[in-house]
Every structure is written in structure tokens, then in C-alpha cells.
Write a protein that holds these residues in place. Structure first.
Motif, PDB file in Angstrom:
ATOM      1  N   PHE A  90       0.837  -1.205   0.000  1.00  0.00           N
ATOM      2  CA  PHE A  90       0.000   0.000   0.000  1.00  0.00           C
ATOM      3  C   PHE A  90       0.873   1.256   0.000  1.00  0.00           C
ATOM      4  O   PHE A  90       0.597   2.222  -0.723  1.00  0.00           O
ATOM      5  CB  PHE A  90      -0.926   0.021   1.210  1.00  0.00           C
ATOM      6  CG  PHE A  90      -1.692   1.307   1.354  1.00  0.00           C
ATOM      7  CD1 PHE A  90      -2.723   1.617   0.486  1.00  0.00           C
ATOM      8  CD2 PHE A  90      -1.360   2.219   2.345  1.00  0.00           C
ATOM      9  CE1 PHE A  90      -3.420   2.816   0.593  1.00  0.00           C
ATOM     10  CE2 PHE A  90      -2.048   3.410   2.463  1.00  0.00           C
ATOM     11  CZ  PHE A  90      -3.080   3.706   1.587  1.00  0.00           C
ATOM     12  N   GLY A  94       0.205   2.212  -3.443  1.00  0.00           N
ATOM     13  CA  GLY A  94      -0.964   3.062  -3.241  1.00  0.00           C
ATOM     14  C   GLY A  94      -0.631   4.510  -2.988  1.00  0.00           C
ATOM     15  O   GLY A  94      -1.329   5.415  -3.458  1.00  0.00           O
ATOM     16  N   GLU A  98       0.773   5.567  -6.753  1.00  0.00           N
ATOM     17  CA  GLU A  98      -0.648   5.861  -7.016  1.00  0.00           C
ATOM     18  C   GLU A  98      -1.284   4.810  -7.931  1.00  0.00           C
ATOM     19  O   GLU A  98      -1.967   5.118  -8.900  1.00  0.00           O
ATOM     20  CB  GLU A  98      -0.793   7.254  -7.627  1.00  0.00           C
ATOM     21  CG  GLU A  98      -0.336   8.358  -6.682  1.00  0.00           C
ATOM     22  CD  GLU A  98      -0.527   9.745  -7.276  1.00  0.00           C
ATOM     23  OE1 GLU A  98      -0.811   9.835  -8.498  1.00  0.00           O
ATOM     24  OE2 GLU A  98      -0.421  10.725  -6.523  1.00  0.00           O
ATOM     25  N   ASP A 100      -3.644   3.062  -7.138  1.00  0.00           N
ATOM     26  CA  ASP A 100      -5.067   2.964  -6.801  1.00  0.00           C
ATOM     27  C   ASP A 100      -5.938   3.792  -7.741  1.00  0.00           C
ATOM     28  O   ASP A 100      -7.130   3.974  -7.470  1.00  0.00           O
ATOM     29  CB  ASP A 100      -5.291   3.426  -5.365  1.00  0.00           C
ATOM     30  CG  ASP A 100      -4.840   4.874  -5.126  1.00  0.00           C
ATOM     31  OD1 ASP A 100      -4.068   5.395  -5.955  1.00  0.00           O
ATOM     32  OD2 ASP A 100      -5.259   5.459  -4.117  1.00  0.00           O
ATOM     33  N   SER A 104     -11.462   4.494  -4.975  1.00  0.00           N
ATOM     34  CA  SER A 104     -11.358   5.246  -3.721  1.00  0.00           C
ATOM     35  C   SER A 104     -10.578   4.427  -2.709  1.00  0.00           C
ATOM     36  O   SER A 104     -10.398   3.214  -2.876  1.00  0.00           O
ATOM     37  CB  SER A 104     -12.763   5.530  -3.171  1.00  0.00           C
ATOM     38  OG  SER A 104     -13.414   4.320  -2.828  1.00  0.00           O
ATOM     39  N   ARG A 105     -10.130   5.071  -1.619  1.00  0.00           N
ATOM     40  CA  ARG A 105      -9.397   4.355  -0.594  1.00  0.00           C
ATOM     41  C   ARG A 105     -10.270   3.280   0.060  1.00  0.00           C
ATOM     42  O   ARG A 105      -9.776   2.238   0.486  1.00  0.00           O
ATOM     43  CB  ARG A 105      -8.893   5.339   0.468  1.00  0.00           C
ATOM     44  CG  ARG A 105      -7.723   6.200  -0.006  1.00  0.00           C
ATOM     45  CD  ARG A 105      -6.492   5.336  -0.252  1.00  0.00           C
ATOM     46  NE  ARG A 105      -5.459   6.043  -0.996  1.00  0.00           N
ATOM     47  CZ  ARG A 105      -4.526   6.808  -0.446  1.00  0.00           C
ATOM     48  NH1 ARG A 105      -4.525   6.990   0.867  1.00  0.00           N
ATOM     49  NH2 ARG A 105      -3.611   7.369  -1.192  1.00  0.00           N
ATOM     50  N   TYR A 108      -9.858   0.542  -2.526  1.00  0.00           N
ATOM     51  CA  TYR A 108      -8.511   0.092  -2.843  1.00  0.00           C
ATOM     52  C   TYR A 108      -7.867  -0.700  -1.712  1.00  0.00           C
ATOM     53  O   TYR A 108      -7.199  -1.718  -1.964  1.00  0.00           O
ATOM     54  CB  TYR A 108      -7.606   1.278  -3.192  1.00  0.00           C
ATOM     55  CG  TYR A 108      -6.205   0.838  -3.556  1.00  0.00           C
ATOM     56  CD1 TYR A 108      -5.967   0.157  -4.751  1.00  0.00           C
ATOM     57  CD2 TYR A 108      -5.129   1.069  -2.699  1.00  0.00           C
ATOM     58  CE1 TYR A 108      -4.684  -0.275  -5.087  1.00  0.00           C
ATOM     59  CE2 TYR A 108      -3.851   0.643  -3.024  1.00  0.00           C
ATOM     60  CZ  TYR A 108      -3.629  -0.023  -4.216  1.00  0.00           C
ATOM     61  OH  TYR A 108      -2.368  -0.455  -4.536  1.00  0.00           O
ATOM     62  N   ILE A 109      -8.057  -0.277  -0.469  1.00  0.00           N
ATOM     63  CA  ILE A 109      -7.398  -0.989   0.634  1.00  0.00           C
ATOM     64  C   ILE A 109      -7.917  -2.418   0.774  1.00  0.00           C
ATOM     65  O   ILE A 109      -7.113  -3.368   0.815  1.00  0.00           O
ATOM     66  CB  ILE A 109      -7.519  -0.194   1.947  1.00  0.00           C
ATOM     67  CG1 ILE A 109      -6.679   1.089   1.835  1.00  0.00           C
ATOM     68  CG2 ILE A 109      -7.059  -1.033   3.138  1.00  0.00           C
ATOM     69  CD1 ILE A 109      -6.744   1.993   3.035  1.00  0.00           C
TER      70      ILE A 109
END
Length: 309
Positions: A90, A94, A98, A100, A104-105, A108-109
Motif C-alpha cells: 500500500f 498506493g 498511485e 489505486d 477510492s481508498r 482500494y485498501i
């Protein structure tokens, strides 16, 4: 048959045995002898393997328990290790790169954590499979049992480890707004298909590793390449949208990407069907059957050679 000795006596000798003129193969056939450890028929091999099902389960559980027995956190490392990997990915992909983009977070997480956990399932099965025979030669040479028991047991061990880790995966997805619903039922067929695929792949690697032990040193590099090509850290369609379409199709249709995407689709609310390739369930089932059946037959064909030499 007789002959006269020096003292005038008569010595009687036995007539020549009819076996003397027979080859070893003919003698074996005459007296019903078979090769020790000879490969049984495929149906008989499956029957014997099923008869060892209790050993397979007990062996996998023992290996799972012993895996982290020397660590203070014990079995918690089953969860901590992939979580730490996800945290590193991440930060690199992330935050810095970037990767992702388009998500959105909140999506993505859990997308990233799911990918790491699911790919680790396949990766660990392959790495355990490649050492299944070469790393257990003492057991293979000492006892007579279907050798497929070992790679199957190691794959089952990794499945149990993933099921334990699923508790954390569920917690992560819920923490980012994806709550249980009917789509979560898709987790079970996804895991079943991936387990079949992993087992078949482990059987293939077990035979290859038995013949070439150095393969275990090469496989980490192969698995790392496969991981980067499977979209563990990024969405393949989004990341490759400016590349030739065939390249994105090839990467999306590889089995590791398919099982990750199906698990993401099941768990994450914001990861819809538009992110999946066409006929994804047929592809998942096809990969599973192809590798499970093909890998089993491939392993069985070398059954009598394991542990020799």
C-alpha cells in the motif's frame, strides 16, 4: 545324473533347474512377483489416496501447528505476515506510485488486502508443493503410501491457513464499508475452485521438484513475477487502458487474477462485475479442472520413481 569320484564312489548331482534358462522378467511372471512400489492403476491410486484421507488431514494440521511453533506470536504470524506485506504494498503502490487510480481508498485498501491474501494462498501452495517430495525423502523412503498425499496435504494446510486469515480479511472489508450480504456466499465456490487449482499446481511442482531440487531456489523469482503480472496491487484494466487490449486480456485471464477478482467481487461493494472478464466463472472452473486432473495424472505417472536414487 552321476559321476565317479577319485575314491571310486558315485556322486549324484541335481539335474539343471528349468529356471536357469529364464530371464528375470520371466521368473517374476512365473512366481507372481511384482516390482516393489510399482505404480498402481489410476483408479486404484485414487482409491488408495482416499483411504489415506485421515493421514492427509492430520499431517496438514500438524504442519500448520508446527509452522510457527518457535515464534512467540505463534499462529498469529499466519495473519500478521500477509498484513505486513499488504501494508508495504500500500505504501509503495498506493501512496508513492498511485496504483489505486480509479478506486477510492474505501475500495482500494480491501482490494489490495484481498489480493495479497488470495495470491499468498496460491504462492504458498506452490512453494510447499515443490518441496513436498524432495523435502520429505525420509518419509517417502520409509513408508509405502500414495505419494500424492504429500502435495495434497500441503495444499490443504495452506487452505486452513487462509481460512484462519479470512477473519482478518472480513474485518478489513467491514472497516472500509463493505458489509456481509448475499454476494459473500460466492466466497465458498471461489475458494473451492482455487483449492483445486492450487492442488493440481502443487502436484505438478512436486514431481518437478523431486527430479530437480534446485527448482525450489528458482520458484520465488517465478512467483514474484507472477504476482506483479496478476494485478495484486492494481486494477489490470485501468492500469493497462493505454496498452494493447490483448495484453490486458492475457493478464486478466490468468488463473491467479481470476480467483483474486472473484474474491474481490464477492467481498467488496464497490468492486462490480464490470471489473471482471467475460465468462469468469467458466474460466475459473476450467482452470481448476484442467490443473486438478492434469496435475494429478502427471504426478501419478511418476509414482514409482519418487524417493529412488
Amino acid at each position: 545324473m552321476s559321476e565317479t569320484t577319485q575314491d571310486g564312489g558315485v556322486a549324484v548331482t541335481a539335474p539343471p533347474s528349468p529356471d536357469e534358462s529364464m530371464s528375470a522378467a520371466q521368473l517374476a511372471e512365473k512366481y507372481g512377483l511384482t516390482v516393489s512400489g510399482a505404480r498402481p492403476s489410476l483408479v486404484e491410486y485414487v482409491r488408495r489416496l482416499w483411504g489415506r484421507r485421515h493421514f492427509i488431514l492430520a499431517f496438514s494440521q500438524a504442519k500448520l501447528t508446527a509452522q510457527y511453533s518457535q515464534a512467540k506470536l505463534g499462529q498469529l504470524w499466519q495473519v500478521v505476515t500477509p498484513l505486513l506485506n499488504a501494508a508495504v504494498y500500500f505504501f509503495i503502490f498506493g501512496v508513492i506510485l498511485e496504483a489505486d487510480r480509479g478506486m477510492s481508498r474505501e475500495v482500494y485498501i480491501p482490494f489490495l488486502v484481498t489480493g495479497v491474501f488470495v495470491f499468498t494462498f496460491t504462492q504458498s501452495s506452490v512453494m510447499a508443493g515443490v518441496r513436498a517430495i524432495s523435502g520429505n525423502l525420509g518419509l517417502v523412503r520409509a513408508l509405502h503410501f500414495p505419494r500424492a498425499s504429500l502435495p495434497v496435504s500441503f495444499s490443504l494446510q495452506q487452505l486452513q491457513q487462509l481460512l484462519f486469515s479470512m477473519l482478518v480479511l472480513v474485518a478489513v472489508t467491514c472497516a472500509f464499508g463493505s458489509y456481509p450480504d448475499l454476494s459473500w456466499l460466492l466466497i465458498f465456490p471461489t475458494l473451492a475452485l482455487q483449492f483445486l487449482f492450487n492442488t493440481g499446481l502443487a502436484l505438478i511442482m512436486a514431481r518437478a521438484g523431486a527430479k530437480t531440487p534446485d527448482l525450489a531456489q528458482l520458484m520465488p523469482f517465478v512467483m514474484r513475477t507472477w504476482m506483479y503480472a496478476s494485478g495484486v496491487m492494481f486494477s489490470i484494466p485501468i492500469m493497462l487502458q493505454d496498452k494493447p487490449q490483448w495484453l490486458a486480456d492475457v493478464l486478466q485471464w490468468n488463473p491467479a487474477a481470476i480467483y483474486m477478482d472473484l474474491m474481490r467481487f464477492a467481498l467488496i461493494d464497490g468492486y462490480g462485475s464490470q471489473n471482471l472478464p467475460d465468462h469468469v466463472w467458466a474460466a475459473a472452473a476450467g482452470w481448476a479442472v484442467l490443473f486438478a486432473v492434469g496435475g494429478f495424472v502427471y504426478f501419478w505417472k511418476a509414482e514409482e520413481r519418487y524417493g529412488r536414487g
